[in-house]
Design a protein around this motif. Structure first.
Motif, PDB file in Angstrom:
ATOM      1  N   ASP A 136      -7.391  65.558-122.288  1.00 43.89           N
ATOM      2  CA  ASP A 136      -8.005  65.160-123.557  1.00 43.89           C
ATOM      3  C   ASP A 136      -9.518  65.019-123.447  1.00 43.89           C
ATOM      4  OD1 ASP A 136      -8.163  62.786-122.142  1.00 43.89           O
ATOM      5  OD2 ASP A 136      -6.717  61.705-123.376  1.00 43.89           O
ATOM      6  N   TYR A 137     -10.025  64.940-122.241  1.00 45.89           N
ATOM      7  CA  TYR A 137     -11.480  64.865-122.074  1.00 45.89           C
ATOM      8  C   TYR A 137     -12.066  66.167-121.530  1.00 45.89           C
ATOM      9  CZ  TYR A 137     -16.117  63.261-120.763  1.00 45.89           C
ATOM     10  OH  TYR A 137     -17.473  63.143-120.649  1.00 45.89           O
ATOM     11  N   TRP A 214     -15.833  60.217-129.758  1.00 50.42           N
ATOM     12  CA  TRP A 214     -14.678  59.638-129.074  1.00 50.42           C
ATOM     13  C   TRP A 214     -14.786  58.131-128.938  1.00 50.42           C
ATOM     14  CZ3 TRP A 214     -13.981  57.199-124.264  1.00 50.42           C
ATOM     15  CH2 TRP A 214     -15.091  57.149-123.418  1.00 50.42           C
ATOM     16  N   SER A 285     -12.762  52.869-129.118  1.00 53.12           N
ATOM     17  CA  SER A 285     -12.603  54.246-128.641  1.00 53.12           C
ATOM     18  C   SER A 285     -11.277  54.831-129.120  1.00 53.12           C
ATOM     19  CB  SER A 285     -12.654  54.300-127.117  1.00 53.12           C
ATOM     20  OG  SER A 285     -13.924  53.914-126.638  1.00 53.12           O
ATOM     21  N   LEU A 287     -10.074  57.739-127.777  1.00 50.79           N
ATOM     22  CA  LEU A 287      -9.456  58.268-126.573  1.00 50.79           C
ATOM     23  C   LEU A 287      -9.373  57.135-125.552  1.00 50.79           C
ATOM     24  CD1 LEU A 287     -11.244  61.728-126.111  1.00 50.79           C
ATOM     25  CD2 LEU A 287      -8.977  61.279-127.081  1.00 50.79           C
TER      26      LEU A 287
END
Length: 386
Positions: A136-137, A214, A285, A287
């Protein structure tokens, strides 16, 4: 046994979370046993020097920002990687000059440079991981490559949370979870003082962090628009780094359109005055956060904290005891948590008082001792060919 000389390698000198965490930790480690090498100029060189930390600058001859994780294509990643490897060769000379006994890479880019530099200097390389190495990053394939590089190049790992550690391939290698510590003065004149929380309509809320999608500041503004009682003041503390200025402009449009009492401070050297002034800190955040230093900083300052899960804040906040946790991206849940704290002054006081006690568990002096011991043990096992 050769005395420890731990040399930390950083690809950026911008004052973001990982770099500030390194500043605090190195400051708390034994004098004369550390140094920091940067590969670009920036404010962190001055801040390190102000604390008497040995600091070097070995300049890039290429723009490493061209291989920004989210935006780079395969060709630019390969070009950037080649440039980092070349720079790593030059860094090997610097590590020898500094008489390093261990090199600590503070990012994935520093890991690539450090793999060459440490090998050339014939000392172990440790990867100090500040980001979750996840799809996801980084994206699926690049995350796999970075995990593999860490597995091949690093003698050991330091992770900033258990969640970050779980994202790595560490099988049978030395590991240490070292939470980014916060600094406590020798004599804290507010250490036993109860938090002074304002009535609902006078509440002050602060959100601290780089303005980046994010980090969820837009999500926070939409959640805030749904509360029953608006706070008196809201401060969004943080600058827009890494080409994200357009996101700040978007946030300003949202705040105006929703008629919210928001002040954008831009980047500040020290957010503590805003934290001391606030009743509530919101960490939002969308994420999973690798750790969440600002959560601990807000607790230390006496804020009632709302933070998102999953991620590092789950390792900091004990829900209902010293803060509240909401699911990342759950706007209704965030609005409900805001309503709960804004309306209940007594609950805010209870959570904030307990939070200040909890923050003591993250004293940077403890982190520095653990990291020093870990690096000393690894320094005793020098690199050998074959």
């Amino acid at each position: 046994m050769t005395p420890l000389k731990a040399v930390f390698l950083a690809h950026t000198a911008a004052p973001s979370g990982a770099e500030l965490a390194t500043l605090r930790m190195v400051s708390a480690m034994p004098a004369g046993q550390t140094a920091v090498v940067y590969t670009e100029d920036g404010p962190m060189l001055r801040r390190m020097a102000e604390r008497g930390i040995e600091t070097r600058l070995v300049r890039n001859d290429f723009d490493s920002r061209a291989m920004t994780i989210r935006k780079a294509g395969v060709r630019s990643l390969l070009t950037g990687a080649a440039g980092l490897l070349k720079l790593g060769w030059a860094l090997g000379d610097t590590m020898r000059e500094l008489e390093a006994t261990v090199v600590i890479a503070s990012s994935s880019k520093a890991l690539l440079m450090g793999a060459v530099a440490a090998r050339r200097a014939r000392v172990p390389l440790v990867w100090h991981v500040h980001d979750r190495v996840s799809a996801d990053y980084f994206g699926r394939w690049l995350a796999l490559v970075i995990r593999l590089l860490g597995r091949v190049a690093a003698r050991g790992y330091i992770a900033n949370s258990r969640g970050t550690l779980a994202s790595l391939w560490t099988w049978r290698k030395p590991v240490l979870v070292a939470y980014p510590g916060v600094e406590f003065p020798a004599h804290d004149d507010r250490s036993g003082e109860p938090a002074e929380q304002r009535p609902p309509a006078e509440t002050v809320i602060v959100v601290v962090g780089r303005l980046a999608p994010w980090k969820g500041q837009d999500h926070f503004l939409r959640a805030l628009a749904g509360v029953r009682v608006l706070p008196r003041d809201v401060y969004l503390v943080g600058g827009a780094f890494f080409d994200e200025e357009a996101y700040r402009a978007e946030l300003e449009v949202h705040a105006t359109a929703l008629d919210l009492p928001v002040t954008f401070t831009g980047h500040v050297e020290d957010p503590e005055p805003y934290l001391r002034h606030a009743d509530i800190l919101v960490h939002c955040s969308v994420l999973p956060e690798p750790f969440g230093q600002v959560v601990v900083e807000g607790m230390r300052a006496g804020c009632a904290v709302i933070a998102t899960r999953p991620g590092g804040p789950e390792e900091i906040v004990e829900p209902g005891l010293n803060g509240l946790l909401v699911d990342a991206g759950d706007r209704a849940g965030l609005t409900h948590a805001l309503d709960t704290l804004i309306a209940d002054q007594e609950l805010r006081t209870k959570l904030a008082d307990a939070a200040r006690v909890r923050a003591r568990d993250f004293d940077v002096a403890q982190t520095a001792r653990a990291v020093t011991d870990f690096l000393t043990r690894l320094s005793g096992s020098r690199w050998r060919r074959g």
